[in-house]
Design an enzyme around this catalytic site. Structure first.
Site, PDB file in Angstrom:
ATOM      1  N   ASP A  93       0.810  -1.219   0.000  1.00  0.00           N
ATOM      2  CA  ASP A  93       0.000   0.000   0.000  1.00  0.00           C
ATOM      3  C   ASP A  93       0.845   1.271   0.000  1.00  0.00           C
ATOM      4  O   ASP A  93       0.607   2.190  -0.796  1.00  0.00           O
ATOM      5  CB  ASP A  93      -0.928  -0.022   1.222  1.00  0.00           C
TER       6      ASP A  93
ATOM      7  N   ALA B 221      -4.734   2.449  -0.860  1.00  0.00           N
ATOM      8  CA  ALA B 221      -4.461   1.693  -2.083  1.00  0.00           C
ATOM      9  C   ALA B 221      -5.127   0.329  -2.051  1.00  0.00           C
ATOM     10  O   ALA B 221      -5.798  -0.070  -3.008  1.00  0.00           O
ATOM     11  CB  ALA B 221      -2.957   1.542  -2.289  1.00  0.00           C
ATOM     12  N   ASP B 222      -4.957  -0.402  -0.960  1.00  0.00           N
ATOM     13  CA  ASP B 222      -5.494  -1.753  -0.890  1.00  0.00           C
ATOM     14  C   ASP B 222      -7.012  -1.778  -1.014  1.00  0.00           C
ATOM     15  O   ASP B 222      -7.567  -2.559  -1.794  1.00  0.00           O
ATOM     16  CB  ASP B 222      -5.097  -2.408   0.437  1.00  0.00           C
ATOM     17  N   PHE B 223      -7.676  -0.934  -0.242  1.00  0.00           N
ATOM     18  CA  PHE B 223      -9.120  -1.080  -0.126  1.00  0.00           C
ATOM     19  C   PHE B 223      -9.919  -0.065  -0.934  1.00  0.00           C
ATOM     20  O   PHE B 223     -10.961  -0.406  -1.487  1.00  0.00           O
ATOM     21  CB  PHE B 223      -9.513  -1.031   1.352  1.00  0.00           C
TER      22      PHE B 223
END
EC number: 2.-.-.-
Length: 340
Positions: free
Chosen positions: A124, A153-155
């Site tokens: 991330d 970024a991830d979610f």
């Protein structure tokens, strides 16, 4: 929760963060999500609400065939791997589409399926860094850029963007003769797209780049303040009517807000240290000042507004957010209105 996606079948290859989050959102709204995971995975998967688990070894040709067979009768395949990994297993788009032309293949990766960095590793913080947004998220006066946990970024750039893309592709499929597509979800690009407002207004120094810019983290009317009990309140009094109410209630002379913001900050810091967070929350209730308590994960579900809306579910260790957005049918909304 209304099962708007009932009948949609999703094959999720187990992975980290964005893919299980995307799969969970689809399952929350009714999709039939089957997770392909190996026996005794190294990392416990906790975003499996509403999913069916299936243990397969993707190094075993027989199990690869089982995945291919699942894809033949499914609508979506979620791929968490580095570009080219599933292709090496024989799960390439051409093969999958030969068996099921309507399959939507969603590949979530750090940098995208193409480009010079497509095979590079990252997490991330790396994706946010390359989006151009990490310095802005950290605040203009930060001594070094710091990562805002691993959610952006991830979610947001990954899982949420992928879910939107999948739903768009499902809709498009109903108008293009039933053809699926490949969704190339770069978490780096997802964060950048999420930051469109910042990009379009970054030339306004009073918003982002001045020392006391509105969203710099230092602006006296848009920041957090410590309270008497070492907790915090959040102030978001952007509009004049709100910060004027704030200054009046706290008996602070705010006429120099834009001339001497440092002095206003000191005055507000001093005021907020005089009472506890919860006392301030009661004082500001209904006062039109945009002041709220800063809650932590262990107390969030017991907060009044969240109790009213049943926004969280209690587990043995934490409060877990219930699916969002909330859905009101026309009949439910009419019934709710009649009670007012």
């Amino acid at each position: 929760m209304y099962r708007f996606l009932s009948g949609i079948k999703v094959v999720e290859i187990a992975g980290l963060a964005p893919v299980p989050h995307c799969g969970m959102m689809l399952a929350d709204f009714g999709a039939d999500v089957t997770v392909i995971d190996k026996k005794n995975p190294a990392i416990e998967q906790r975003l499996n609400r509403g999913k069916t688990m299936k243990q397969l070894d993707l190094k075993n040709p027989e199990d690869i065939k089982k995945v291919r067979d699942l894809c033949q009768t499914s609508d979506v395949l979620l791929d968490p791997y580095r570009p080219g990994t599933l292709e090496k297993m024989g799960l390439d788009p051409s093969t999958l589409w030969n068996n099921n032309k309507g399959l939507i293949i969603c590949k979530i990766s750090g940098y995208g399926q193409t480009g010079r960095m497509s095979q590079e590793t990252g997490h991330d913080i790396n994706y946010v860094a390359l989006s151009g947004m990490l310095p802005t998220f950290s605040g203009v006066n930060a001594t070094r850029p710091w990562p805002p946990a691993n959610m952006l970024a991830d979610f947001a750039g990954g899982g949420l963007s992928a879910a939107f893309g999948i739903l768009s592709a499902i809709y498009a499929r109903s108008h293009n003769g039933g053809k699926g597509c490949l969704l190339d979800c770069s978490m780096t690009e997802g964060v950048a797209y999420l930051s469109s407002f910042v990009q379009h207004y970054y030339d306004q120094p009073n918003l982002f780049t001045d020392k006391y810019a509105l969203f710099s983290g230092e602006c006296p009317i848009y920041r957090t303040y410590k309270t008497k009990d070492d907790k915090f309140v959040a102030v978001g009094a952007v509009e004049p009517k709100f910060y004027q109410n704030l200054f009046k209630l706290l008996n602070v002379d705010g006429r120099d807000l834009f001339v001497n913001p440092g002095k206003i900050t000191e005055d507000l810091e001093s005021r907020f240290l005089q009472k506890t967070r919860d006392k301030w929350a009661n004082i500001f209730k209904g006062q039109e000042c945009c002041v709220t308590p800063v809650l932590d994960i262990h107390e969030v579900g017991s907060y009044g507004q969240h109790v009213d809306r049943n926004s969280f579910t209690k587990t043995s260790s934490n409060w877990i957010a219930n699916p969002s957005p909330r859905v009101w049918t026309q009949d439910e909304l009419a019934a709710l209105s009649s009670k007012k």
